[in-house]
Design a protein around this motif. Structure first.
Motif, mmCIF file in Angstrom:
data_model
loop_
_atom_site.group_PDB
_atom_site.id
_atom_site.type_symbol
_atom_site.label_atom_id
_atom_site.label_comp_id
_atom_site.label_asym_id
_atom_site.label_seq_id
_atom_site.Cartn_x
_atom_site.Cartn_y
_atom_site.Cartn_z
ATOM 1 N N TYR A 1 -2.497 2.017 4.297
ATOM 2 C CA TYR A 1 -3.583 1.072 4.030
ATOM 3 C C TYR A 1 -4.930 1.635 4.481
ATOM 4 O O TYR A 1 -5.952 1.456 3.818
ATOM 5 C CB TYR A 1 -3.305 -0.255 4.733
ATOM 6 C CG TYR A 1 -2.271 -1.136 4.039
ATOM 7 C CD1 TYR A 1 -1.728 -0.785 2.814
ATOM 8 C CD2 TYR A 1 -1.851 -2.332 4.614
ATOM 9 C CE1 TYR A 1 -0.795 -1.575 2.180
ATOM 10 C CE2 TYR A 1 -0.924 -3.144 3.996
ATOM 11 C CZ TYR A 1 -0.393 -2.766 2.775
ATOM 12 O OH TYR A 1 0.531 -3.564 2.141
ATOM 13 N N MET A 2 -4.934 2.315 5.637
ATOM 14 C CA MET A 2 -6.199 2.900 6.113
ATOM 15 C C MET A 2 -6.656 4.015 5.178
ATOM 16 O O MET A 2 -7.837 4.110 4.838
ATOM 17 C CB MET A 2 -6.019 3.414 7.540
ATOM 18 C CG MET A 2 -5.897 2.315 8.579
ATOM 19 S SD MET A 2 -6.020 2.904 10.301
ATOM 20 C CE MET A 2 -4.518 3.878 10.426
ATOM 21 N N GLU A 3 -5.721 4.865 4.768
ATOM 22 C CA GLU A 3 -6.064 5.985 3.895
ATOM 23 C C GLU A 3 -6.579 5.514 2.538
ATOM 24 O O GLU A 3 -7.473 6.140 1.952
ATOM 25 C CB GLU A 3 -4.840 6.880 3.696
ATOM 26 C CG GLU A 3 -4.438 7.645 4.952
ATOM 27 C CD GLU A 3 -3.062 8.276 4.823
ATOM 28 O OE1 GLU A 3 -2.484 8.200 3.713
ATOM 29 O OE2 GLU A 3 -2.561 8.839 5.819
ATOM 30 N N ARG A 4 -6.036 4.403 2.038
ATOM 31 C CA ARG A 4 -6.421 3.892 0.721
ATOM 32 C C ARG A 4 -7.623 2.964 0.770
ATOM 33 O O ARG A 4 -8.057 2.446 -0.257
ATOM 34 C CB ARG A 4 -5.239 3.150 0.102
ATOM 35 C CG ARG A 4 -4.080 4.065 -0.307
ATOM 36 C CD ARG A 4 -2.784 3.290 -0.471
ATOM 37 N NE ARG A 4 -2.957 2.063 -1.221
ATOM 38 C CZ ARG A 4 -2.094 1.038 -1.198
ATOM 39 N NH1 ARG A 4 -1.011 1.110 -0.448
ATOM 40 N NH2 ARG A 4 -2.317 -0.036 -1.915
ATOM 41 N N GLY A 5 -8.182 2.750 1.956
ATOM 42 C CA GLY A 5 -9.365 1.891 2.069
ATOM 43 C C GLY A 5 -9.069 0.421 1.913
ATOM 44 O O GLY A 5 -9.975 -0.359 1.560
ATOM 45 N N VAL A 6 -7.846 0.011 2.189
ATOM 46 C CA VAL A 6 -7.457 -1.396 2.034
ATOM 47 C C VAL A 6 -8.044 -2.254 3.147
ATOM 48 O O VAL A 6 -8.312 -3.442 2.955
ATOM 49 C CB VAL A 6 -5.918 -1.529 2.016
ATOM 50 C CG1 VAL A 6 -5.478 -2.987 2.089
ATOM 51 C CG2 VAL A 6 -5.352 -0.866 0.761
ATOM 52 N N LEU A 7 -8.293 -1.651 4.328
ATOM 53 C CA LEU A 7 -8.683 -2.424 5.499
ATOM 54 C C LEU A 7 -10.153 -2.242 5.862
ATOM 55 O O LEU A 7 -10.722 -1.163 5.711
ATOM 56 C CB LEU A 7 -7.821 -2.012 6.699
ATOM 57 C CG LEU A 7 -6.317 -2.237 6.548
ATOM 58 C CD1 LEU A 7 -5.573 -1.640 7.738
ATOM 59 C CD2 LEU A 7 -5.996 -3.719 6.397
#
Length: 425
Positions: free
Chosen positions: A73-79
């Motif tokens: 999630y952090m890598e994909r910019g979800v948060l």
């Protein structure tokens, strides 16, 4: 209105929502649970449904990230980055700086635990004083087995149970800073946990093993998972078993000040004066288990109330009663001991051969003892965040290695292959 989502129902979140609705009656909070109790929804199905909603811009505002793919999630910019929201927490709302620093990635915070657990062990000083690290624990177990033939050392009688318990202080070491699998660390984990398992099982009475299996089976019937797979494996308060000498070493992911009071009191009881407790460092640094892990969706259209909700979760009022761990709020941590110390308690251990009651009085921890635990919290630097996929692959192949069905090299190669296939999907 804003939405809060967790894979499983979380009582700490339920409490926080109630407090939030009281403080902000004009804002409605909707709580969605991905895997309702009694449903047949799997973790994978729940996450697929959640990710679809997030991609469509219809996802929740606040995510309780326990058992979710946080790194992905952090890598994909979800948060959303939380640093500025947490900076405003001061005075009685301040949280331990050690926890804040440990949760940083590239100097940013995307998730913050509402509560924590601390891996500890307790036993005779000759064992506990042998030092830190998984290899030292394995050495300790072998020495304890030589000294205590036939005794139940840890209260765990399966390969997976041993691995799952000690994983909490080891999983952070299994991946590199770049997110790659550290095969040497995984291999060492398998080697040392096999030594621990072999020492535990060597000469162990058959009735002890049978009783453990009965407990596992009963847990499966009542909870839809074996105890080996449960949170209880790690947090169960087996201090009663230690005090009653049915196990020789107490181990837990410490989740309440009342259990800490019990640990200290047992070490002062007649016959246990030589008992000591210690931080259970494995392959990681000073590890803590991050629980009720909170984040905000980067796509949230209700970012301000979502930030207010997270701040409320971390405030003294909500932190004064938690369900899964110790407070991260400093004022609540201190107050928790005051409350615990106001109640006179004792551990009842049953009756002896003469029919006389056996019990150990529980005393409130003294200031110095409270300071010891607080110093531990202030020294933590490495969060354990459950990684279900990685851990289950290690456990599956680790069982086959421990049972002699494959070599260490074959086990590590199989772990690499399975994780590669998973990441490629």
């Amino acid at each position: 209105m804003f939405k809060v989502y967790s894979l499983k129902e979380n009582d700490t979140i339920r409490q926080a929502i109630s407090l939030f609705q009281t403080k902000y009656p004009d804002i409605t909070v909707e709580y969605e649970i991905g895997m309702e109790e009694g449903s047949f929804v799997t973790r994978e199905d729940a996450l697929k449904s959640l990710n679809t909603k997030i991609m469509a811009g219809e996802g929740p505002d606040v995510l309780v990230l326990d058992d979710m793919p946080l790194d992905s999630y952090m890598e994909r910019g979800v948060l959303m980055e939380l640093g500025t929201s947490l900076d405003s927490l001061n005075g009685e709302e301040a949280v331990f700086d050690s926890i804040l620093q440990a949760m940083k990635k590239d100097d940013k915070i995307y998730a913050m635990p509402c509560e924590i657990q601390l891996p500890v062990m307790m036993g005779a000083e000759k064992y506990i004083s042998q030092g830190q690290g998984l290899e030292r624990i394995a050495d300790m177990m072998e020495e304890a087995r030589r000294d205590l033939p036939g005794k139940d050392l840890l209260g765990i009688c399966t390969e997976k149970g041993i691995m799952r318990y000690f994983a909490i202080s080891c999983v952070p070491a299994w991946t590199t800073q770049g997110g790659e699998l550290d095969t040497e660390a995984v291999a060492q984990f398998l080697i040392q946990t096999k030594i621990i398992y072999d020492a535990q099982m060597d000469g162990l009475a058959g009735e002890v093993i049978e009783q453990y299996q009965r407990i596992n089976d009963a847990w499966l019937r009542n909870h839809d998972e074996s105890k080996d797979d449960s949170e209880a494996l790690r947090t169960d308060n087996s201090i009663i078993n230690y005090a009653g000498e049915s196990v020789q070493l107490f181990r837990t992911a410490l989740s309440s000040t009342s259990v800490y009071d019990e640990m200290i009191s047992v070490s002062q009881a007649e016959g246990f004066e030589g008992s000591k407790w210690t931080v259970m460092n494995g392959q990681g640094g000073n590890v803590f288990c991050a629980r009720t892990l909170l984040g905000i969706s980067a796509a949230s259209k209700n970012a301000e109330p979502a930030k207010d909700f997270i701040r409320l979760c971390l405030c003294k009022e909500n932190q004064s009663k938690l369900f899964y761990g110790l407070p991260v709020n400093k004022a609540a941590f201190d107050a928790d001991f005051v409350v615990a110390g106001n109640t006179e308690r004792y551990l009842w251990l049953g009756n002896n051969a003469d029919g006389l009651e056996i019990r150990i009085n529980i005393y409130p921890s003294e200031e110095e003892q409270i300071a010891d635990l607080k110093n531990y919290v202030e020294a933590v630097d490495t969060p354990y965040i459950e990684n279900t996929v990685l851990e289950n692959v290690v456990y599956d192949e680790g069982i086959r290695y421990m049972q002699g069905a494959q070599s260490l090299e074959e086990a590590v190669e199989a772990i690499e292959q399975k994780l590669w296939i998973y990441m490629a999907e």
